[in-house]
Design an enzyme around this catalytic site. Structure first.
Site, PDB file in Angstrom:
ATOM      1  N   LYS A   1     -14.825 -10.214   8.298  1.00 35.83           N
ATOM      2  CA  LYS A   1     -13.614 -11.090   7.811  1.00 35.83           C
ATOM      3  C   LYS A   1     -14.196 -12.517   7.535  1.00 35.83           C
ATOM      4  O   LYS A   1     -13.542 -13.093   6.721  1.00 35.83           O
ATOM      5  CB  LYS A   1     -12.321 -11.187   8.866  1.00 35.83           C
ATOM      6  CG  LYS A   1     -11.708  -9.889   9.377  1.00 35.83           C
ATOM      7  CD  LYS A   1     -10.413  -9.489   8.193  1.00 35.83           C
ATOM      8  CE  LYS A   1     -10.090  -8.193   8.820  1.00 35.83           C
ATOM      9  NZ  LYS A   1      -9.076  -7.618   8.006  1.00 35.83           N
TER      10      LYS A   1
ATOM     11  N   SER B   1      -6.839   1.420  -2.559  1.00 38.28           N
ATOM     12  CA  SER B   1      -5.686   0.741  -2.713  1.00 38.28           C
ATOM     13  C   SER B   1      -6.070  -0.806  -3.167  1.00 38.28           C
ATOM     14  O   SER B   1      -7.009  -1.078  -2.688  1.00 38.28           O
ATOM     15  CB  SER B   1      -4.727   0.677  -1.302  1.00 38.28           C
ATOM     16  OG  SER B   1      -3.910  -0.594  -1.708  1.00 38.28           O
TER      17      SER B   1
ATOM     18  N   CYS C   1      -7.976  -2.497   3.952  1.00 40.49           N
ATOM     19  CA  CYS C   1      -7.679  -3.560   4.645  1.00 40.49           C
ATOM     20  C   CYS C   1      -9.060  -3.901   5.511  1.00 40.49           C
ATOM     21  O   CYS C   1      -8.999  -4.949   6.257  1.00 40.49           O
ATOM     22  CB  CYS C   1      -6.551  -3.394   5.661  1.00 40.49           C
ATOM     23  SG  CYS C   1      -6.504  -2.019   6.477  1.00 40.49           S
TER      24      CYS C   1
ATOM     25  N   GLU D   1     -13.154 -14.696  -4.874  1.00 39.19           N
ATOM     26  CA  GLU D   1     -12.165 -14.396  -5.708  1.00 39.19           C
ATOM     27  C   GLU D   1     -10.834 -14.671  -4.614  1.00 39.19           C
ATOM     28  O   GLU D   1      -9.802 -14.646  -5.081  1.00 39.19           O
ATOM     29  CB  GLU D   1     -11.883 -12.689  -6.025  1.00 39.19           C
ATOM     30  CG  GLU D   1     -12.084 -12.040  -4.842  1.00 39.19           C
ATOM     31  CD  GLU D   1     -13.639 -11.343  -4.706  1.00 39.19           C
ATOM     32  OE1 GLU D   1     -14.369 -11.992  -5.025  1.00 39.19           O
ATOM     33  OE2 GLU D   1     -13.662 -10.165  -4.425  1.00 39.19           O
TER      34      GLU D   1
ATOM     35  N   CYS E   1     -10.708  -1.780  14.691  1.00 38.83           N
ATOM     36  CA  CYS E   1     -11.287  -3.325  14.988  1.00 38.83           C
ATOM     37  C   CYS E   1     -11.156  -3.498  16.574  1.00 38.83           C
ATOM     38  O   CYS E   1     -11.718  -4.610  16.985  1.00 38.83           O
ATOM     39  CB  CYS E   1     -10.121  -4.116  14.435  1.00 38.83           C
ATOM     40  SG  CYS E   1      -9.657  -4.064  12.748  1.00 38.83           S
TER      41      CYS E   1
ATOM     42  N   GLU F   1       2.060   1.919  -3.436  1.00 43.54           N
ATOM     43  CA  GLU F   1       1.076   2.593  -4.175  1.00 43.54           C
ATOM     44  C   GLU F   1       1.042   3.862  -3.838  1.00 43.54           C
ATOM     45  O   GLU F   1       0.603   4.704  -4.820  1.00 43.54           O
ATOM     46  CB  GLU F   1      -0.283   1.691  -4.008  1.00 43.54           C
ATOM     47  CG  GLU F   1      -1.048   1.278  -5.014  1.00 43.54           C
ATOM     48  CD  GLU F   1      -2.420   0.640  -4.678  1.00 43.54           C
ATOM     49  OE1 GLU F   1      -2.088  -0.253  -3.761  1.00 43.54           O
ATOM     50  OE2 GLU F   1      -3.391   0.790  -5.205  1.00 43.54           O
TER      51      GLU F   1
ATOM     52  N   GLU G   1       0.712  -1.236  -0.197  1.00 42.56           N
ATOM     53  CA  GLU G   1       0.029   0.052   0.109  1.00 42.56           C
ATOM     54  C   GLU G   1       1.042   1.049   0.006  1.00 42.56           C
ATOM     55  O   GLU G   1       0.537   2.258  -0.602  1.00 42.56           O
ATOM     56  CB  GLU G   1      -0.770  -0.109   1.230  1.00 42.56           C
ATOM     57  CG  GLU G   1      -2.289   0.279   1.046  1.00 42.56           C
ATOM     58  CD  GLU G   1      -3.278   0.164   2.196  1.00 42.56           C
ATOM     59  OE1 GLU G   1      -4.080  -0.630   2.165  1.00 42.56           O
ATOM     60  OE2 GLU G   1      -2.834   0.649   3.365  1.00 42.56           O
TER      61      GLU G   1
ATOM     62  N   GLU H   1     -15.500 -11.905   4.282  1.00 46.81           N
ATOM     63  CA  GLU H   1     -14.505 -11.784   3.194  1.00 46.81           C
ATOM     64  C   GLU H   1     -13.609 -13.018   2.833  1.00 46.81           C
ATOM     65  O   GLU H   1     -13.517 -13.550   1.645  1.00 46.81           O
ATOM     66  CB  GLU H   1     -13.292 -10.773   4.113  1.00 46.81           C
ATOM     67  CG  GLU H   1     -12.349 -10.555   2.990  1.00 46.81           C
ATOM     68  CD  GLU H   1     -11.025  -9.580   3.646  1.00 46.81           C
ATOM     69  OE1 GLU H   1     -10.648 -10.033   4.665  1.00 46.81           O
ATOM     70  OE2 GLU H   1     -10.497  -8.897   3.148  1.00 46.81           O
TER      71      GLU H   1
HETATM   72  S1  SF4 Z   1     -13.458  -5.373  12.889  1.00 45.43           S
HETATM   73 FE1  SF4 Z   1     -14.548  -3.768  12.055  1.00 45.43          FE
HETATM   74  S2  SF4 Z   1     -12.960  -2.189  11.294  1.00 45.43           S
HETATM   75 FE2  SF4 Z   1     -12.107  -4.173  11.657  1.00 45.43          FE
HETATM   76  S3  SF4 Z   1     -11.733  -5.116   9.811  1.00 45.43           S
HETATM   77 FE3  SF4 Z   1     -13.656  -5.689  10.669  1.00 45.43          FE
HETATM   78  S4  SF4 Z   1     -15.363  -4.592  10.127  1.00 45.43           S
HETATM   79 FE4  SF4 Z   1     -13.322  -3.487   9.638  1.00 45.43          FE
END
Ligand code: SF4
Ligand SMILES: Cc1cc2nc3c(=O)[nH]c(=O)nc-3n(C[C@H](O)[C@H](O)[C@H](O)COP(=O)(O)O)c2cc1C
Ligand code: SF4
Ligand code: SF4
Ligand code: SF4
Ligand code: SF4
Ligand code: SF4
Ligand code: SF4
Ligand code: SF4
Ligand code: FES
Ligand code: FES
Ligand code: FES
Lengths: 575, 612, 179
Positions: A362, A323, A303, A370, A507, A286, A283, A365
């Site tokens: 996450k 990014s 991220c 992909e 987070c 970039e 990053e 994610e």
């Molecule tokens: S905990 Fe919240 S701020 Fe951290 S990556 Fe997950 S969604 Fe994003």
């Protein structure tokens, strides 16, 4: 100031305060359920729906809900008369009468505010019987489980989703006894614009909103001799997991966390901090390129998968701005299933990558198509901080008696720049540290960028690096993100770089963290702990991480090389 | 044509009144229920008859509700001197005879109805006349679709008076002095509400008319809107001047299409004549009104819910304070008043506070419109001075109980109110007395019940209504009312115990004490008042498993008595085959098989089947 | 950036246009005629209820695509629109029968025996309150007072009012419903 009496004790509070606040000043804790106040974010949810907080006010014909009744001069309040207490008890009994009472098999067990009140009121038989509302459970996605038969209509999730996050996928629906909170047409969350940020889960006082859990699958793989199960832990986990074992909020339990994971049986205990450093390399490069060319500014960090979802749903015209670097979790997964697998000679299909994350997005994610190749996901399972705590308890590991242990090598080495990823502002600060060093040389380049720290929703800073004036901003909480992006869309703000986190404060306040029940002092303590951890580390700039240097030498070449692009970058889709 | 001064308006009025057609008016009551009862066919017959050569003698005028709903279709013949004859239950066939008879003759076969009201603004109280019309002064008398008709009866003169001769504060003061209290239910002094809003800093403010009238069995507001829409528009403009608002909104339920249509027409006419819009009466005062529609939610009659509904949100009430007068629609100072409240305003301004206080009781001056419905002979609208007794209303104006059955109770205040029994029939009613006897004024619905109504079942009906209409926001109302309903259902099914009765009362009191809005705070009233007044009926259900009124099916028992001749008809018709017996000998009912459908009793020609 | 997922999914407006071109144009023309203020969600929300009234008037009910179009045009979230639809008993997101039979269950009608009429209709139509018959002909519903209490008990079929209804009249009422 307004003067009033509560339980015959005089108290003065500013005009506009509620009875609840005045009582707090006197050290009285009137029970509440629907009310929640996030002090650090200046946000209050005051819908007055549960009626648990009622008190007697002399001269008023009915009881007053203390959470939303403003004080008045000369008011005479009694918080614990028989009438008030019996009414509160009745409210609880009514809520319980329309509730599954599944405490033993509820993932909110011991953390549930309704259960705690029932216990405090010592309710041990069910007074009212009758119809109970039933709704199908939504456990369709990878991240969030909604069981609305447990909903008590506190509406906190609505405020979290619609007001704080401005995502707006939750609304009260129906009316009367059938009223409940749901997305449009009772859709499943995966079919809505939900970002899976999990702020609704953090807000829910009961077990109506929880995460989709993967503990069982992980245990199964851990016990399968054919599989090698490795684990990565996100930065924010180490400053929160202790709370599940009675530690003060803000204690750093990195060493014990590693020890516990090893005892659970993970073959290698690695650190997402390592791939956070890797993220900065990509990053940061970039960023410098974009600054040099003056094109496509600002660079937005990428991220946070909650934020990425928000972007894809709500700002499709800005898809070019972030990014292209993957999140640290996915970088870790990609490297584990390529570089690490090659190095150790493990067949990627027998290598199981588990992440421990403060985050529910996450989970989603890791399930994005992909991030899988030929059906093999880069990250196989994502567990929340809470789920890990439960695994530790399940395994009979006594957390506070564990020794402090070290992460494994090579994907466990990291820097102070990585650990602050867990708090809002940390990613930007880490990037600035490396960018400054690259431009000015490591000897004199600054490390601490204090202006971007803290829980405020939008922070701005202008830093001069090697004679270039860099304008940067940090936004956390999607409502703040929206405000900032709209200013950019209207051309009202010019920045070089912006860090964005979906969860207010970053987070440390993720949807997978131990429940904070609106107590933002806990978040402050977690944040401070991250910066302490950073201070205590010998290396505090990502590009100086020896194992990062090594992987570029051995495998990736240079940041943003073709290989790096293939493994460490991604792109975004309008949704 | 625009009217720019009070003089011009008075001129215009006297010109209207001086043109004498010499014709007798045929007033045709064409409100919603008149139309439903077949009023349109009667109207057609009248017009056809006039076309046949009577148009020199008569003039057909459609008007709103005359209040004589029980005898719809209704028509009134009235000449310019005020002589009048009213016919009820009119059929198209009777029209030629009625018109031929005129004011003096008798039309064979047609039913004449007596007029029982006077107009306090125009006439002294006539001894023995129970009704006094202020709010309904024009309803049933003018063509609501013609602004000229309204102007003939001094329409918009009050607005002219306040704009030309009174300061805004003086207007609120006059209404406060008159002690006009909110007719929407709570009885809050209207003048005070206006003063609160007026005291807020200058800026955007709103004047809202609450025409949601969701209380089942109440239709006073509909009658005013259908019969005299301008009286509401004029009053809103007067209020707007008093508080400094330039925008008015009428929130009206979508179930009232006719009222909506008439309001739309009235607004258009008022704009054309300069009573709404910019520079009203040639002054700098601007005010305009728009309509917003409900969508089927009783709770939207509650003012904060109503405001949310206008804002396009779910109609969930919110906690007060802040009150709408301080922070209402779009967070701006807002006055919400009921239709009937507004209908009194222009008369008060014209005749003064002292005049208004000469009608009614000292604490509640003026009149109240009641909608009489249920088991009563003369279902309809009556407007009586506050302080009239229930007996006068029910047995005097209402003509007593249907089919000469025994009076049991009257429910006032709808689902928020309570039952009143014989013992309180002679209480002079106003806001305070009704409260003291365990009910409330509410909007003015009066449902009369006779000995065939089971009071437990009635309470259950009201709870069913509240459960349906609860917004579902707060715990006591969302869950508590449901539990009350379930307890009442248990009692009606014979599953109640004495414990249930105790719990019914306890929970009712807690709900009243804790609910967020007026709906929940009053929803247990029907339960509490029936418990207070008809406890023995509850006990019969609980202890003897018997429904004294014979309504609660589960508690009924069908048996065959000695009248039975053994014809077998009942057995043939019983859907479950519960009846057996030899032809020509007494039949018996197997209680285990009987589902209490009542068919056998209907079929038996020998009164041989008892229901107990 | 091009897209590789299935977000080439047909847009709600296009789909609606394809299925119901006239009705859709009527709806969009209505919305275009509203004095909406771009970007002012609060103001635009004030037009939601009347837009839904109109949309239901046009389509007979409020299917998902209609909700979506209203959401896009007014700039409101779909969840809040559904929240509103499901709150007001006037709105429905399910298609309902051609003949909407509504029995008044207001107090006046109730004390005069309206529940017997409901029972009779339920039995005759084989549906419960709030349901439509399988042939999409009849919808059975309840209303709370249509203001014709003097004719209690009252049954409304579409816009036609039947007064002083007895269970025996139900057959005739149903027979009056000829397509
Ligand atoms: S905990 Fe919240 S701020 Fe951290 S990556 Fe997950 S969604 Fe994003
Ligand atoms: C559940 C509920 C329903 C109500 N329905 C109505 C109504 O239909 N019409 C009305 O005028 N007021 C209704 N009200 C009272 C209004 O909230 C408000 O007090 C009234 O409109 C004020 O006008 P007033 O002061 O002129 O009476 C209702 C109140 C509650 C709690
Ligand atoms: S939500 Fe709370 S009270 Fe309900 S079952 Fe779960 S733990 Fe028990
Ligand atoms: S303590 Fe009680 S609730 Fe807990 S497991 Fe044992 S029996 Fe069940
Ligand atoms: S996860 Fe976030 S976006 Fe999704 S419903 Fe919850 S608060 Fe809204
Ligand atoms: S889902 Fe949870 S947070 Fe949302 S209203 Fe229900 S109980 Fe409250
Ligand atoms: S009392 Fe009933 S209607 Fe009123 S806010 Fe509570 S749930 Fe809604
Ligand atoms: S119908 Fe009457 S008379 Fe005939 S068998 Fe039955 S009960 Fe007896
Ligand atoms: S009431 Fe009905 S079920 Fe019972 S015996 Fe008579 S016909 Fe048969
Ligand atoms: S905490 Fe006050 S009403 Fe819920
Ligand atoms: S005459 Fe029909 S409402 Fe009165
Ligand atoms: S109660 Fe049925 S029409 Fe009024």
């Amino acid at each position: 100031m307004i003067n009033l009496k509560i339980n015959n004790t005089p108290v003065s509070v500013p005009e506009g305060s509620t009875i609840l606040e005045a009582a707090e000043k006197l050290g009285l804790k009137i029970p509440t359920l629907c009310h929640i106040k996030w002090d650090s974010f200046n946000t209050e949810h005051r819908c007055g729906s549960c009626r648990i907080c009622v008190v007697e006010v002399t001269g008023r014909p009915n009881l007053a809900p203390s959470c939303c009744t403003p004080v008045a001069e000369g008011m005479d309040v009694h918080t614990n008369t028989n009438r008030a207490i019996r009414a509160r008890r009745t409210m609880l009994e009514l809520l319980l009468s329309n509730h599954p009472k599944d405490c033993l098999v509820c993932s909110k067990n011991q953390e549930c505010e309704l259960q705690k009140l029932a216990s405090a009121f010592n309710i041990h038989h069910i007074k009212y019987e009758g119809a109970q509302s039933e709704f199908p459970v939504d456990e369709n996605g990878a991240a969030i489980r909604r069981d609305m038969s447990k909903c008590i209509m506190c509406r906190r999730c609505e405020t979290a989703c619609n007001v704080v996050q401005t995502v707006g996928v939750l609304s009260g629906v129906n009316r009367g006894f059938n009223a409940v909170v749901a997305p449009e047409n009772f859709a499943q969350l995966t079919d809505t614009a939900c970002t899976f940020c999990g702020q609704c889960v953090q807000a829910c006082p009961v077990g109506a909103l929880t995460e989709i859990g993967y503990k069982d699958e992980v245990w199964e793989h851990l016990n399968n001799p054919k599989k090698t199960v490795i684990v990565q832990t996100a930065p924010a986990v180490r400053v929160a997991i202790g709370e599940e074992f009675g530690f003060q909020a803000g204690e750093i339990s990195t060493g014990k966390l590693v020890a516990a994971l090893r005892r659970i049986g993970f073959a290698k205990v690695f650190d997402t901090d390592w791939s956070a450093d890797l993220t900065i390399m990509e990053e940061g490069t970039e960023l410098l390129e974009r600054i040099k060319s003056g094109e496509n500014l600002p660079l937005l960090t990428s991220c946070c998968p909650g934020w990425v979802n928000f972007l894809e749903h709500q700002f499709p015209d800005l898809l070019h701005m972030p990014s292209t670097a993957k999140s640290p979790q996915q970088m870790f997964g990609a490297i584990a299933k390529s570089y690490y697998a090659e190095k150790t000679g493990i067949d990627p299909s027998n290598l199981i990558v588990v992440s421990i994350m403060p985050c529910l997005a996450k989970k989603y994610e890791a399930s994005r198509p992909e991030f899988a190749h030929n059906g093999v996901r880069d990250v196989d399972y994502v567990l929340s901080t809470r789920e890990l705590a439960s695994m530790i308890k399940e395994a009979g590991i006594v957390f506070d008696r564990l020794p402090d242990e070290q992460y494994d090598s090579p994907l466990g080495e990291s820097t102070g720049a990585a650990v602050i990823f867990g708090a809002s502002g940390g990613v930007l600060e880490a990037a600035l540290r490396t960018a400054a060093a690259w431009l000015e040389g490591d000897k004199d380049s600054p490390i601490d960028f204090v202006a971007v720290r803290g829980l405020e929703g939008i922070k701005e800073a202008t830093v001069t690096i090697a004679g270039i004036e860099l304008k940067a901003a940090v936004a956390s909480g999607l409502g703040n993100v929206r405000k900032l992006l709209e200013r950019i869309q209207r051309g009202e703000a010019q920045y070089h770089a912006i860090e964005i986190m979906a969860c207010p404060g970053g987070c440390i306040n993720g949807g997978g963290q131990p429940y904070n029940h609106g107590n933002t002092a806990i978040l402050e303590a977690r944040k401070d702990a991250l910066y302490r951890a950073d201070k205590g580390l010998p290396i505090r700039k990502s590009h100086l991480n020896p194992s990062i240097i090594k992987i570029y030498d051995e495998y990736l070449g240079k940041p943003n090389s073709e290989k790096a692009h293939k493994l460490l970058h991604t792109h975004y889709y309008a949704k | 044509m625009r009217i720019n001064s009070l003089e011009a308006l008075k001129d215009y009025k006297s010109r209207l009144c001086s043109v004498s057609s010499g014709k007798t008016s045929v007033l045709m009551s064409l409100g919603t229920c008149g139309l439903a009862a077949g009023g349109a066919k009667v109207a057609d017959a009248i017009r056809a008859e006039l076309d046949k050569g009577l148009s020199g003698k008569y003039e057909a005028v459609s008007v709103g509700c005359m209040g004589l709903c029980y005898c719809e279709p209704t028509i009134e013949l009235r000449d310019e001197t005020g002589r009048s004859a009213i016919y009820g239950h009119v059929t198209p066939e009777q029209i030629p005879a009625i018109l031929a008879a005129g004011l003096d003759g008798e039309a064979a076969g047609a039913t004449k109805v007596k007029r029982t009201w006077y107009y306090p603004e125009e006439e002294e109280n006539k001894d023995g006349v129970l009704q006094a019309r202020i709010a309904l002064r024009n309803t049933g008398r003018i063509d609501p679709e013609k602004i000229d008709d309204y102007l003939k009866y001094d329409g918009y003169q009050a607005l002219g008076k306040v704009l030309k001769t009174m300061a805004p504060e003086a207007v609120s003061k006059e209404i406060l002095d008159a002690m006009l209290r909110g007719r929407g239910g709570a009885g809050f002094p209207t003048g005070k509400k206006w003063q609160f809003a007026a005291a807020q800093p200058k800026g955007q403010k709103y004047m809202i008319c609450n025409a949601d009238e969701g209380d089942p069995g109440a239709f006073m507001d509909r009658a005013v809107l259908e019969g005299d829409p301008h009286s509401v528009l004029e009053a809103m403009a007067i209020g707007a001047y008093a508080i400094g608002a330039d925008k008015g909104i009428i929130y009206i339920r979508a179930e009232y299409p006719l009222a909506i249509e008439r309001l739309q027409k009235a607004i258009k006419q008022a704009r054309e004549m300069g009573f709404l819009g910019k520079g009203i009466f040639g002054t700098s005062f601007d005010f305009d009104i728009e309509l917003k529609y409900g969508a089927g939610a009783f709770v939207c009659g509650e003012e904060t819910a109503l405001i949310h509904s206008i804002e396009g949100k779910r109609g969930e009430p919110t906690f007060k304070p802040p009150f709408p007068a301080i922070q209402g629609l779009w967070k701006k100072p807002t006055v919400v008043n009921n239709v009937e409240t507004y209908a009194n305003v222009a008369a008060i301004i014209r005749k003064g506070a002292a005049w208004f206080k000469s009608v009614g009781t000292p604490g509640s001056p003026g009149t109240k419109v009641f909608a009489l419905a249920g088991k009563i002979n003369c279902v309809g609208l009556v407007e009586v001075p506050m302080g009239t007794t229930l007996r006068d209303i029910i047995f005097g104006l209402g003509g007593g109980i249907l089919n000469n059955r025994g009076f049991k109770a009257v429910q006032t205040g709808g689902p928020s109110g309570g039952c009143i029994t014989t013992k309180n029939l002679d209480t002079p009613i106003d806001y305070e007395t009704l409260k003291s006897i365990g009910s409330m004024m509410g909007s003015g619905g009066m449902i009369v019940m006779d000995e065939d109504n089971c009071m437990v079942n009635i309470a259950r009906f009201f709870l069913d209504f509240t459960c349906d209409e609860s917004c579902g926001k707060c715990t006591p109302c969302r869950i508590g009312n449901r539990r009350l309903y379930e307890m009442l259902t248990d009692i009606c099914r014979g599953k109640g115990t004495e414990e249930t009765l105790k719990e019914l009362r306890t929970l009712s009191n807690v709900i009243k004490d804790t609910a967020l809005c007026g709906l929940g705070q009053t929803s247990p009233n029907p339960v509490l008042s029936t418990l207070d007044n008809f406890f023995e009926e509850y006990e019969a259900h609980v202890k003897e498993k018997r429904c004294p009124a014979g309504v609660c099916t589960a508690l009924l028992k069908f048996t065959i008595n000695d009248n039975c001749i053994g014809c077998g008809l009942c057995a043939k018709n019983c859907p479950t085959g519960a009846i057996s017996g030899k032809i020509k000998s007494k039949h018996v009912i197997d209680q285990d098989k009987c589902i209490k459908c009542g068919v056998c009793q209907q079929k038996c020609k020998f009164k041989a089947i008892d229901k107990k | 950036m091009t897209c590789c997922c299935e977000c080439s999914k047909e847009k709600a407006l296009d789909k609606l246009m394809r299925l119901e071109p006239e009705k859709t144009s009527e709806l969009t023309a209505f919305i275009d005629g509203l004095p909406l203020v771009a970007g002012d969600v609060e103001t635009n929300r004030g037009f939601l209820v009347e837009t839904l009234h109109r949309a239901q008037g046009i389509f007979g009910y409020l299917p998902v695509e209609v909700q979506q179009v209203v959401s896009e045009r007014l700039g409101l979230t779909r969840s809040e629109i559904y929240g509103v639809i499901s709150f007001y008993s006037y709105f429905t997101d399910k298609p309902i029968g051609r003949y909407k039979i509504n029995v008044c269950l207001g107090t006046a009608c109730f004390v005069k025996g309206a529940s017997k009429i409901v029972d009779e209709l339920k039995a005759k139509l084989g549906v419960n309150e709030g349901e439509t018959t399988a042939d999409q002909k009849f919808f059975l519903g309840a209303l709370r007072c249509v203001g014709s209490c003097s004719l209690a008990p009252v049954v409304m079929v579409n816009n036609r009012v039947y007064g002083n209804v007895t269970p025996d009249m139900v057959d005739q009422i149903l027979a009056d419903c000829q397509d």
